[in-house]
Scaffold this motif. Structure first.
Motif, PDB file in Angstrom:
ATOM      1  N   SER A  83       0.698  -1.264   0.109  1.00 25.17           N
ATOM      2  CA  SER A  83      -0.065   0.053  -0.115  1.00 25.17           C
ATOM      3  C   SER A  83       1.075   1.252   0.018  1.00 25.17           C
ATOM      4  CB  SER A  83      -0.969  -0.168   1.366  1.00 25.17           C
ATOM      5  OG  SER A  83      -0.172  -0.234   2.453  1.00 25.17           O
ATOM      6  N   MET A 116      -8.252   1.970  -2.162  1.00 26.60           N
ATOM      7  CA  MET A 116      -7.729   1.147  -1.104  1.00 26.60           C
ATOM      8  C   MET A 116      -8.299   1.321   0.167  1.00 26.60           C
ATOM      9  SD  MET A 116      -3.831   1.301  -1.558  1.00 26.60           S
ATOM     10  CE  MET A 116      -2.743   0.954  -2.911  1.00 26.60           C
ATOM     11  N   GLY A 117      -8.510   0.249   1.124  1.00 30.02           N
ATOM     12  CA  GLY A 117      -8.772   0.466   2.314  1.00 30.02           C
ATOM     13  C   GLY A 117      -7.965  -0.374   3.267  1.00 30.02           C
ATOM     14  N   MET A 118      -7.715  -0.165   4.371  1.00 29.89           N
ATOM     15  CA  MET A 118      -7.072  -1.062   5.482  1.00 29.89           C
ATOM     16  C   MET A 118      -7.617  -1.170   6.898  1.00 29.89           C
ATOM     17  SD  MET A 118      -3.087  -1.075   5.543  1.00 29.89           S
ATOM     18  CE  MET A 118      -1.887  -2.028   6.789  1.00 29.89           C
ATOM     19  N   PHE A 120      -6.280  -2.006  10.666  1.00 24.74           N
ATOM     20  CA  PHE A 120      -4.721  -2.219  11.220  1.00 24.74           C
ATOM     21  C   PHE A 120      -4.701  -3.245  12.235  1.00 24.74           C
ATOM     22  CE2 PHE A 120      -4.779   1.724   8.878  1.00 24.74           C
ATOM     23  CZ  PHE A 120      -3.802   1.709   8.303  1.00 24.74           C
ATOM     24  N   GLN A 121      -3.595  -3.583  12.437  1.00 24.04           N
ATOM     25  CA  GLN A 121      -3.544  -4.764  13.473  1.00 24.04           C
ATOM     26  C   GLN A 121      -3.695  -4.148  14.925  1.00 24.04           C
ATOM     27  OE1 GLN A 121       0.567  -6.279  13.193  1.00 24.04           O
ATOM     28  NE2 GLN A 121      -0.203  -7.796  14.666  1.00 24.04           N
ATOM     29  N   ARG A 185     -14.950   1.445   9.696  1.00 33.62           N
ATOM     30  CA  ARG A 185     -14.344   2.215   8.923  1.00 33.62           C
ATOM     31  C   ARG A 185     -13.817   2.085   7.676  1.00 33.62           C
ATOM     32  NH1 ARG A 185      -9.341   5.416  11.875  1.00 33.62           N
ATOM     33  NH2 ARG A 185      -8.279   3.269  11.382  1.00 33.62           N
ATOM     34  N   PHE A 195      -6.681  -4.007   2.416  1.00 33.80           N
ATOM     35  CA  PHE A 195      -5.737  -4.781   3.311  1.00 33.80           C
ATOM     36  C   PHE A 195      -6.219  -5.125   4.606  1.00 33.80           C
ATOM     37  CE2 PHE A 195      -3.671  -2.259  -0.058  1.00 33.80           C
ATOM     38  CZ  PHE A 195      -2.852  -3.138  -0.451  1.00 33.80           C
TER      39      PHE A 195
ATOM     40  N   GLU B 227       0.430   3.852  13.599  1.00 32.49           N
ATOM     41  CA  GLU B 227      -0.708   3.359  13.063  1.00 32.49           C
ATOM     42  C   GLU B 227      -1.677   4.298  13.009  1.00 32.49           C
ATOM     43  OE1 GLU B 227      -2.166  -0.374  14.292  1.00 32.49           O
ATOM     44  OE2 GLU B 227      -0.697  -1.269  12.941  1.00 32.49           O
ATOM     45  N   MET B 234      -4.063   6.237   4.635  1.00 34.45           N
ATOM     46  CA  MET B 234      -4.947   5.171   3.830  1.00 34.45           C
ATOM     47  C   MET B 234      -6.245   5.715   3.676  1.00 34.45           C
ATOM     48  SD  MET B 234      -3.228   2.776   2.961  1.00 34.45           S
ATOM     49  CE  MET B 234      -4.528   1.456   2.295  1.00 34.45           C
ATOM     50  N   ALA B 235      -6.684   6.664   4.698  1.00 29.72           N
ATOM     51  CA  ALA B 235      -8.014   7.360   4.423  1.00 29.72           C
ATOM     52  C   ALA B 235      -7.784   8.332   3.198  1.00 29.72           C
ATOM     53  CB  ALA B 235      -8.498   8.012   5.459  1.00 29.72           C
TER      54      ALA B 235
END
Ligand SMILES: Nc1ncnc2c1ncn2[C@@H]1O[C@H](COP(=O)(O)OP(=O)(O)OP(=O)(O)O)[C@@H](O)[C@H]1O
Ligand SMILES: [Mg+2]
Lengths: 348, 644
Positions: A83, A116-118, A120-121, A185, A195, B227, B234-235
């Motif tokens: 990404s 794209m979208g993700m 997160f951990q 989100r 992702f 993060e 990423m947004a």
């Protein structure tokens, strides 16, 4: 491969993401270190972390690729390379034919907004925004007006079971609830490329299953491309079209689940998959052999797992059971003894 | 063969021996080695003056600063009109005191609850009833204008430093020096550019309070979790969106702590700006102290303390308040209940003030005063303890202060330099030795050696006494958690007071002389020592203490062999602050009449001699920076050795 095609429909041959020789090194001067390593692979790597090494990967449109590996094997880093959240040290990443390393800042922002979208951990929620504002954030960045984005965000929150918590702040939620905000989100924008970095790790089994179903539904419905990281093999088997297993930054094997279980490429993969109940992975189709004579009796569908067929395998008296593909055409025969070995474990 | 550490000690010993020889052999030393010779001295002051002259006249900086100061003046006039009715645009003031007290009360309630509300509301009621409204508002009007400027400038520079590491590298040493320059050093250039008066006071306040804001902004921006930023990226956020909607809001706590520090620095400076003609509480206090009106100055002192505590608590409550959700579907009225109540109360306040002028403005003759009783009580107390203080003063002056001062002045400057090099070498090898030499070498070259030695003597005796008092108090307080918490709170509160305040009680007790200065500095410097001793001791892991007790150590042995060594790095932070504070305080106390750098600085201030003022300021800053270097170096080494 035929298996994989059969499961994901006809129009999947378009490559969405393609990586060639992707490497990511953390350290003081990564570029120079990579060059040294290329010249002499024995170079000492003290002070450097080779998080991703020489990864080649092609991901098709509509595919769900599950990435697995031990902690620290470089899964999150690989996804960040894809990404371009971090710049790669070597190799190229192409998304829909465009080398993302060469994208200008505006083009990259545009790509992220549109495609794209993700998840997160560790969630990556904005601490100063309410749950609702967090979910609406990507929509805000896309310039949607207030009422539409809030409506959409409310809908997503309801979907992940957080209705009534819209006005809460992230720190007022439990880990699992925060994770669901993160999921909501990324759902809000329904990206083409998704992702997901251990998106369900903090969820209880019930919600986890619901979420898995939701992602499967969206993927089937809208032909999404999903890269999914997990530590949970059951989850991987439920979701994956292909599984990539990573070790020390390298992809040891990337293949369909039954191929990985039946034909592990390396010893590490074999060890990694040793504990899995193979009967749940292996499908009748992959045990099909050329029939010597005519098929006898009723055929079973190639896509069913051996576990699904357990009752039949035990009760049936036939030596060879015919296998049929989707259209009902016989494609071969499965040796019952071989299938029983898969089901019960090989006799020792 | 020998380890580097041992060699370091060897070299340090050699330098120490050199220092000793130079001191003992003073009689046979040539004059050039005893006092800095003429040829060594450089006309730094002239250079600085030339540079300023250039800035002022040839670069047109004058018009720029004038323009800036005109904006500040206009804002000052507006707030002055609103707060105490100066006849300027918008000509609607003064706001009745009751309304401001209500506002303060509501702010306290909204931020923390009833107790803060009572404190902040009560502070303003006290100010009004005691008839100090105008002075307090003069002081506040400057803070109201200066603090937002500082916050904005600090935020801007903090963001720039965060964006560009190169800028940060340039900025860092400047900030270090800026934060160790005494208050007066800021005033002189401002007087040159702007003149004296409220405008100059406001501008010096702005400049003085920017550095902590820059620091906190930078710290906050660096601490934003990766993060969260990635989620923003990423947004599809642009850089600007990322900064304004992700990074800065996420760094909220640190930035607001910066705001708190700005407000406290502003208050400290505004009180001192009375020296450059800034009206308000500070000027009043200065006049009263100079004419030794103890009762009245105590009244003003209480006001300043209350104001400091209120401003500190309010801004800290704001900084530390974590966001909390309200009821989801509440009406507008319900969500903004406090706002509505505030507006209603203010309206009521305006009406009441119309009806009862007392609630609008308390006339001088209506004001309460406790000065009479205080003076009477003080007279009694002083009569009782006068023999003790007189003896103490006599003893300290004849047997401690004068001999020490003479000893410091007697030392050949080469011996001092050698000694400092020895200490530097012992602490941090050649580099530290050179740093020490450079700082004090420059002081020697400035031509203010004797004055500087007097400052050093005052600071060293004060810190020594502060340590003798502070360490036992800290150790005693750390024994018991509730006691520790209570004393820590007291120290925190004491640290919010502007340094000027500390002069009131000591002048009361000792009159105007060196002993009073030392006493003020001791009190001021003991606070950080107590505080960090407690913190250091309380943070020693309890397992280690238990382990020591299990192996049969008694309380004293545990303290000496386990707790104090582990607490040392934290305690050194306290020592560092203590030295810094004493340097500032010694300079401020100069107006009581000392003969050190501070007095010269006051002279430079009254003759607006920028070059001299800045040279003196830098001399003080260098002392601070050298101590800071030595102590941090030592503390880091200790930390590393302890593996923490
Ligand atoms: N910013 C960074 N700087 C230096 N090293 C890093 C950085 N990020 C990751 N690493 C290193 O790269 C390696 C791979 O990290 P990564 O986060 O990709 O692991 P992971 O497979 O996601 O592990 P987990 O399952 O625990 O999430 C680790 O050794 C980690 O220490
Ligand atoms: Mg990870």
């Amino acid at each position: 491969m035929g298996q994989h095609l059969a499961r994901t429909g006809p129009n999947v041959t378009e490559t969405v993401i393609s990586c060639h020789g992707v490497s990511k090194i953390f350290g003081p001067d990564p570029g120079a270190h990579l060059a040294r390593l290329k010249a002499d692979p024995q170079t000492s790597s003290v002070g450097y972390v080779q998080a991703v090494r020489d990864v080649d990967l092609d991901i098709q449109r509509g595919e769900m690729l599950v990435v697995m590996g031990l902690s620290g094997s470089g899964k999150s880093t690989l996804v960040r390379c894809l990404s371009r959240l971090i710049d790669i040290t070597g190799g190229t990443v192409t998304i829909e034919g465009q080398d993302i390393a060469t994208l200008s800042e505006t083009a990259l922002i545009d790509l992220r907004r549109r495609k794209m979208g993700m998840v997160f951990q560790s969630f990556g929620l904005l601490p100063h925004r309410t749950v609702l504002d967090n979910v609406a954030f990507p929509l805000e960045m896309r310039g949607q007006d207030r009422s539409t984005r809030y409506a959409r965000a409310r809908e997503m929150l309801e979907l992940v079971g957080l209705k009534g918590r819209e006005a809460y702040f992230p720190r007022e939620l439990s880990g699992g609830q925060q994770q669901r905000v993160g999921i909501a989100r990324s759902l809000a924008i329904e990206p083409d490329i998704w992702f997901l970095d251990e998106p369900f790790s903090a969820l209880d089994p019930l919600i986890r299953r619901e979420m898995q179903d939701e992602f499967l539904r969206l993927k089937g419905l809208l032909n999404k491309t999903i890269i999914f990281i997990t530590h949970d093999f059951d989850e991987a088997l439920r979701l994956a079209d292909r599984i990539a297993i990573m070790k020390d930054g390298r992809i040891e094997q990337c293949d369909t689940p039954d191929q990985i279980v039946l034909h592990p490429a390396t010893e590490y993969v074999a060890k990694f998959t040793a504990e899995i109940d193979r009967a749940r992975v292996v499908r009748a189709g992959s045990l099909a052999r050329q029939l010597s004579g005519a098929a006898e009796g009723e055929a079973v569908a190639a896509t069913r797992t051996i576990r699904d067929l357990a009752r039949l395998l035990v009760a049936d008296r036939r030596e060879v059971i015919p296998i049929a593909d989707r259209e009902g055409k016989i494609i071969g025969g499965m040796n019952r003894q071989v299938a029983l070995d898969v089901l019960l474990g090989e006799a020792t | 063969m020998t380890s580097p550490a041992a060699r370091g000690i060897g070299m340090a010993g050699l330098l120490f021996a050199l220092a000793l020889c130079l001191a003992l052999g003073k009689l046979i030393l040539p004059e050039g080695l005893i006092r800095p010779p003429e040829w060594l001295m450089q006309p730094f002051a002239d250079w600085i003056n030339a540079a300023f002259y250039f800035l002022q006249n040839d670069l047109g900086l004058m018009s720029l600063t004038r323009a800036f100061s005109d904006v500040v003046e206009w804002l000052l006039d507006v707030t002055a009109n609103l707060l105490y009715g100066k006849s300027r645009w918008p000509n609607i003031g003064p706001i009745p005191w009751i309304v401001i007290a209500i506002t303060a009360f509501m702010a306290g309630y909204a931020l923390k609850g009833w107790r803060l509300a009572a404190l902040s509301g009560g502070t303003f009621v006290w100010i009004a009833l005691m008839g100090q409204w105008k002075w307090a508002m003069e002081t506040l009007s400057v803070i109201v204008v200066a603090a937002p400027f500082s916050v904005f400038l600090g935020l801007l520079m903090g963001v720039l430093a965060w964006r560009s590491p190169k800028f940060e590298r340039v900025l860092n040493p400047i900030l270090n020096i800026a934060q160790s320059l005494p208050h007066f050093a800021y005033m002189i250039p401002v007087v040159v550019f702007i003149g004296v008066g409220p405008k100059a006071g406001a501008i010096v306040t702005i400049i003085f309070s920017v550095p902590p804001m820059i620091r906190m902004t930078l710290l906050g921006l660096k601490k934003v979790p990766e993060e969260v930023i990635e989620a923003g990226k990423m947004a599809g956020s642009t850089r600007w969106q990322l900064l304004t909607r992700v990074r800065i809001p996420t760094a909220r706590s640190e930035i607001l702590i910066g705001v708190n520090q700005v407000i406290m620095q502003c208050l400290a400076m505004v009180v001192l700006a009375s020296f450059i003609g800034m009206p308000g509480l500070g000027q009043k206090l200065l006049q009263l102290l100079q004419s030794l009106k103890i009762g009245l100055s105590v009244e003003i002192g209480v006001t300043i303390v209350l104001l400091a505590v209120t401003l500190d608590r309010l801004s800290k409550a704001w900084a530390l308040r974590l966001p909390e959700h309200g009821a989801p579907s509440a009406q507008w009225l319900q969500r903004n209940r406090l706002l509505v109540v505030w507006i209603a109360l203010c309206a009521a306040g305006f009406v009441l003030a119309q009806l009862a002028p007392y609630l609008h403005e308390v006339e001088r003759k209506q004001a309460l005063s406790v000065a009479g009783p205080i003076d009477a009580a003080m007279d009694q107390v002083i009569r009782i303890i006068a023999p003790v203080t007189a003896w103490l003063r006599w003893f300290l002056i004849t047997w401690v202060l004068i001999p020490m001062r003479d000893a410091y002045l007697w030392l050949p400057f080469t011996a001092v330099l050698a000694l400092l090099a020895a200490i530097g070498w012992a602490v941090g090898g050649m580099r530290s030795a050179l740093i020490c030499l450079a700082y004090f070498g420059l002081i020697a070259m400035s031509g203010w050696w004797d004055r500087a030695m007097i400052t050093v003597y005052m600071v060293s005796i004060s810190v020594l006494i502060a340590a003798l008092i502070g360490l036992p108090v800290g150790i005693w307080a750390a024994r018991n958690p509730t006691r520790a918490a209570r004393i820590l709170l007291t120290c925190d509160t004491a640290q919010t007071f502007p340094s000027f305040i500390y002069l009131i009680p000591v002048i009361m007790l000792f009159g105007v002389n060196d002993v009073a200065v030392v006493a003020a500095v001791v009190v001021f410097a003991a606070v950080p020592i107590v505080r960090y001793t407690i913190e250091g001791l309380c943070n020693v892991p309890p397992e280690l203490v238990e382990a020591a007790e299990m192996s049969g150590a008694n309380r004293r042995q545990t303290l000496w062999h386990v707790q104090l060594p582990l607490a040392l790095p934290t305690m050194l932070v306290g020592a560092n602050q203590s030295v810094m504070f004493s340097l500032f305080m010694v300079i401020i106390a100069a107006f009581i009449g000392t003969q050190d750098l501070g007095q010269e600085m006051q002279r430079a201030l009254s003759s607006t001699d920028v070059g001299k003022g800045l040279v003196l300021g830098f001399a003080v800053a260098f002392m601070g920076l050298m101590t800071d270097h030595l102590i941090s170096r030592w503390s880091d080494d200790r930390k590393r050795a302890l593996g923490v």
